[in-house]
Design a protein around this motif. Structure first.
Motif, PDB file in Angstrom:
ATOM      1  N   ASP A  25      13.944   9.897  17.015  1.00  0.00           N
ATOM      2  CA  ASP A  25      13.397   8.623  17.489  1.00  0.00           C
ATOM      3  C   ASP A  25      11.891   8.490  17.245  1.00  0.00           C
ATOM      4  N   ASN A  26      11.268   9.452  16.576  1.00  0.00           N
ATOM      5  CA  ASN A  26       9.837   9.378  16.297  1.00  0.00           C
ATOM      6  C   ASN A  26       9.619   8.803  14.896  1.00  0.00           C
ATOM      7  N   PRO A  27       9.084   7.586  14.799  1.00  0.00           N
ATOM      8  CA  PRO A  27       8.915   6.963  13.481  1.00  0.00           C
ATOM      9  C   PRO A  27       7.911   7.680  12.577  1.00  0.00           C
ATOM     10  N   LEU A  28       7.039   8.512  13.132  1.00  0.00           N
ATOM     11  CA  LEU A  28       6.066   9.221  12.300  1.00  0.00           C
ATOM     12  C   LEU A  28       6.728  10.248  11.377  1.00  0.00           C
ATOM     13  N   ARG A  29       7.979  10.595  11.646  1.00  0.00           N
ATOM     14  CA  ARG A  29       8.703  11.508  10.755  1.00  0.00           C
ATOM     15  C   ARG A  29       8.948  10.866   9.394  1.00  0.00           C
ATOM     16  N   LEU A  30       8.700   9.552   9.290  1.00  0.00           N
ATOM     17  CA  LEU A  30       8.927   8.802   8.049  1.00  0.00           C
ATOM     18  C   LEU A  30       7.632   8.399   7.351  1.00  0.00           C
ATOM     19  N   LEU A  31       6.521   8.999   7.758  1.00  0.00           N
ATOM     20  CA  LEU A  31       5.217   8.636   7.182  1.00  0.00           C
ATOM     21  C   LEU A  31       5.003   9.332   5.838  1.00  0.00           C
ATOM     22  N   TYR A  32       5.307   8.619   4.786  1.00  0.00           N
ATOM     23  CA  TYR A  32       5.107   9.082   3.412  1.00  0.00           C
ATOM     24  C   TYR A  32       4.180   8.097   2.716  1.00  0.00           C
ATOM     25  N   ALA A  33       3.524   8.567   1.675  1.00  0.00           N
ATOM     26  CA  ALA A  33       2.692   7.679   0.866  1.00  0.00           C
ATOM     27  C   ALA A  33       2.645   8.213  -0.553  1.00  0.00           C
ATOM     28  N   GLY A  34       2.399   7.323  -1.475  1.00  0.00           N
ATOM     29  CA  GLY A  34       2.145   7.691  -2.854  1.00  0.00           C
ATOM     30  C   GLY A  34       0.712   7.317  -3.188  1.00  0.00           C
ATOM     31  N   VAL A  35       0.070   8.141  -4.011  1.00  0.00           N
ATOM     32  CA  VAL A  35      -1.316   7.892  -4.411  1.00  0.00           C
ATOM     33  C   VAL A  35      -1.380   7.884  -5.931  1.00  0.00           C
ATOM     34  N   GLY A  36      -1.949   6.811  -6.484  1.00  0.00           N
ATOM     35  CA  GLY A  36      -2.185   6.713  -7.915  1.00  0.00           C
ATOM     36  C   GLY A  36      -3.675   6.618  -8.175  1.00  0.00           C
ATOM     37  N   LEU A  37      -4.174   7.437  -9.117  1.00  0.00           N
ATOM     38  CA  LEU A  37      -5.605   7.441  -9.428  1.00  0.00           C
ATOM     39  C   LEU A  37      -5.815   7.224 -10.921  1.00  0.00           C
ATOM     40  N   SER A  38      -6.776   6.374 -11.233  1.00  0.00           N
ATOM     41  CA  SER A  38      -7.200   6.148 -12.610  1.00  0.00           C
ATOM     42  C   SER A  38      -8.711   6.018 -12.598  1.00  0.00           C
ATOM     43  N   THR A  39      -9.334   6.390 -13.704  1.00  0.00           N
ATOM     44  CA  THR A  39     -10.787   6.368 -13.786  1.00  0.00           C
ATOM     45  C   THR A  39     -11.212   5.478 -14.945  1.00  0.00           C
ATOM     46  N   GLY A  40     -12.170   4.606 -14.684  1.00  0.00           N
ATOM     47  CA  GLY A  40     -12.666   3.721 -15.733  1.00  0.00           C
ATOM     48  C   GLY A  40     -13.515   2.613 -15.148  1.00  0.00           C
ATOM     49  N   ARG A  41     -13.794   1.647 -15.982  1.00  0.00           N
ATOM     50  CA  ARG A  41     -14.637   0.523 -15.579  1.00  0.00           C
ATOM     51  C   ARG A  41     -13.838  -0.473 -14.744  1.00  0.00           C
ATOM     52  N   VAL A  42     -14.524  -1.064 -13.762  1.00  0.00           N
ATOM     53  CA  VAL A  42     -13.921  -2.102 -12.934  1.00  0.00           C
ATOM     54  C   VAL A  42     -14.936  -3.227 -12.744  1.00  0.00           C
ATOM     55  N   LEU A  43     -14.430  -4.368 -12.407  1.00  0.00           N
ATOM     56  CA  LEU A  43     -15.262  -5.502 -12.003  1.00  0.00           C
ATOM     57  C   LEU A  43     -15.236  -5.510 -10.486  1.00  0.00           C
ATOM     58  N   GLU A  44     -16.410  -5.438  -9.876  1.00  0.00           N
ATOM     59  CA  GLU A  44     -16.522  -5.372  -8.426  1.00  0.00           C
ATOM     60  C   GLU A  44     -17.332  -6.557  -7.940  1.00  0.00           C
ATOM     61  N   GLY A  45     -16.799  -7.259  -6.939  1.00  0.00           N
ATOM     62  CA  GLY A  45     -17.563  -8.350  -6.372  1.00  0.00           C
ATOM     63  C   GLY A  45     -16.693  -9.351  -5.649  1.00  0.00           C
ATOM     64  N   ASN A  46     -17.323 -10.462  -5.282  1.00  0.00           N
ATOM     65  CA  ASN A  46     -16.618 -11.534  -4.590  1.00  0.00           C
ATOM     66  C   ASN A  46     -15.868 -12.378  -5.598  1.00  0.00           C
ATOM     67  N   ILE A  47     -14.591 -12.540  -5.347  1.00  0.00           N
ATOM     68  CA  ILE A  47     -13.716 -13.331  -6.208  1.00  0.00           C
ATOM     69  C   ILE A  47     -13.091 -14.416  -5.349  1.00  0.00           C
ATOM     70  N   GLY A  48     -13.002 -15.603  -5.878  1.00  0.00           N
ATOM     71  CA  GLY A  48     -12.344 -16.668  -5.134  1.00  0.00           C
ATOM     72  C   GLY A  48     -12.921 -18.017  -5.468  1.00  0.00           C
ATOM     73  N   SER A  49     -12.996 -18.854  -4.445  1.00  0.00           N
ATOM     74  CA  SER A  49     -13.468 -20.222  -4.625  1.00  0.00           C
ATOM     75  C   SER A  49     -14.314 -20.625  -3.420  1.00  0.00           C
ATOM     76  N   SER A  50     -14.677 -21.890  -3.363  1.00  0.00           N
ATOM     77  CA  SER A  50     -15.459 -22.378  -2.224  1.00  0.00           C
ATOM     78  C   SER A  50     -14.632 -22.373  -0.939  1.00  0.00           C
ATOM     79  N   ILE A  51     -13.326 -22.257  -1.059  1.00  0.00           N
ATOM     80  CA  ILE A  51     -12.451 -22.256   0.113  1.00  0.00           C
ATOM     81  C   ILE A  51     -12.298 -20.852   0.691  1.00  0.00           C
ATOM     82  N   TYR A  52     -12.182 -19.857  -0.189  1.00  0.00           N
ATOM     83  CA  TYR A  52     -11.979 -18.497   0.284  1.00  0.00           C
ATOM     84  C   TYR A  52     -12.495 -17.510  -0.752  1.00  0.00           C
ATOM     85  N   MET A  53     -13.257 -16.526  -0.291  1.00  0.00           N
ATOM     86  CA  MET A  53     -13.771 -15.471  -1.156  1.00  0.00           C
ATOM     87  C   MET A  53     -13.274 -14.130  -0.626  1.00  0.00           C
ATOM     88  N   ASP A  54     -13.062 -13.196  -1.544  1.00  0.00           N
ATOM     89  CA  ASP A  54     -12.622 -11.867  -1.165  1.00  0.00           C
ATOM     90  C   ASP A  54     -13.373 -10.857  -2.017  1.00  0.00           C
TER      91      ASP A  54
END
Length: 184
Positions: free
Chosen positions: A63-92
């Motif tokens: 009955d303990n849900p933490l017995r199901l705590l699994y995760a997958g991790v994917g890693l890649s290395t390279g250039r990225v574009l970082e910043g605020n993306i969106g519009s005048s209505i919503y930015m992220d």
């Protein structure tokens, strides 16, 4: 409770090894490291996945849900574009680019590859350029053809027994659904 424990464990490991947390994605995390800290990304991933395994062992009651705590991790290395993306209505504030897409696809391949951590040759190369003491041996997993790529890419993991998947993904999904009484 599961998400809280997931985030608490994973975010602590990411910060401990120099990672920068970009965003929480519902049931995932987008984080990044400078190229010179690729080995830190590998260390953080190994630590959080080991802690998940330890937590599952301590939470083995049906009955303990933490017995199901699994995760997958994917890693890649390279250039990225970082910043605020969106519009005048919503930015992220986010990261965009082929490297981000590749990391997401590598996370998805963890279930097929049988390892909870998968990374590409670019991450392997970056980690070799700036090695750290105590990093486990690297294991070549095989080749993977990612969507949007013309050639298969070599994929790797750390040779750590705790990173080997000890479950069937379909069985895990059934177990998770049974916690909430959801039947399919």
């Amino acid at each position: 409770m599961i998400l809280h424990r997931f985030y608490d464990t994973a975010l602590r490991s990411i910060k401990e090894f120099g990672g920068i947390i970009s965003k929480l994605t519902g049931d995932g995390i987008m984080a990044y490291w400078p190229r010179t800290e690729a080995a830190g990304a590998l260390q953080a991933s190994a630590k959080l996945l080991q802690e998940f395994q330890d937590l599952r062992k301590r939470s083995s009651e049906q009955d303990n849900p933490l017995r199901l705590l699994y995760a997958g991790v994917g890693l890649s290395t390279g250039r990225v574009l970082e910043g605020n993306i969106g519009s005048s209505i919503y930015m992220d504030y986010t990261l965009l680019g082929d490297t981000v897409n590749t990391a997401a696809r590598l996370e998805g391949v963890t279930r097929k590859a049988g390892w909870t951590l998968i990374f590409d040759a670019s991450t392997l190369q970056a980690a070799k350029e700036n090695p750290v003491a105590g990093l486990p041996a690297i294991r070549k997993v095989g080749k993977f053809k990612a969507a949007g790529k013309s050639d298969p890419m070599e994929i790797f993991t750390l040779d750590v027994p705790a990173l080997k998947m000890d479950f069937q993904h379909d069985h895990l999904q059934t177990e998770i659904r049974s916690l909430g009484g959801i039947q399919r």
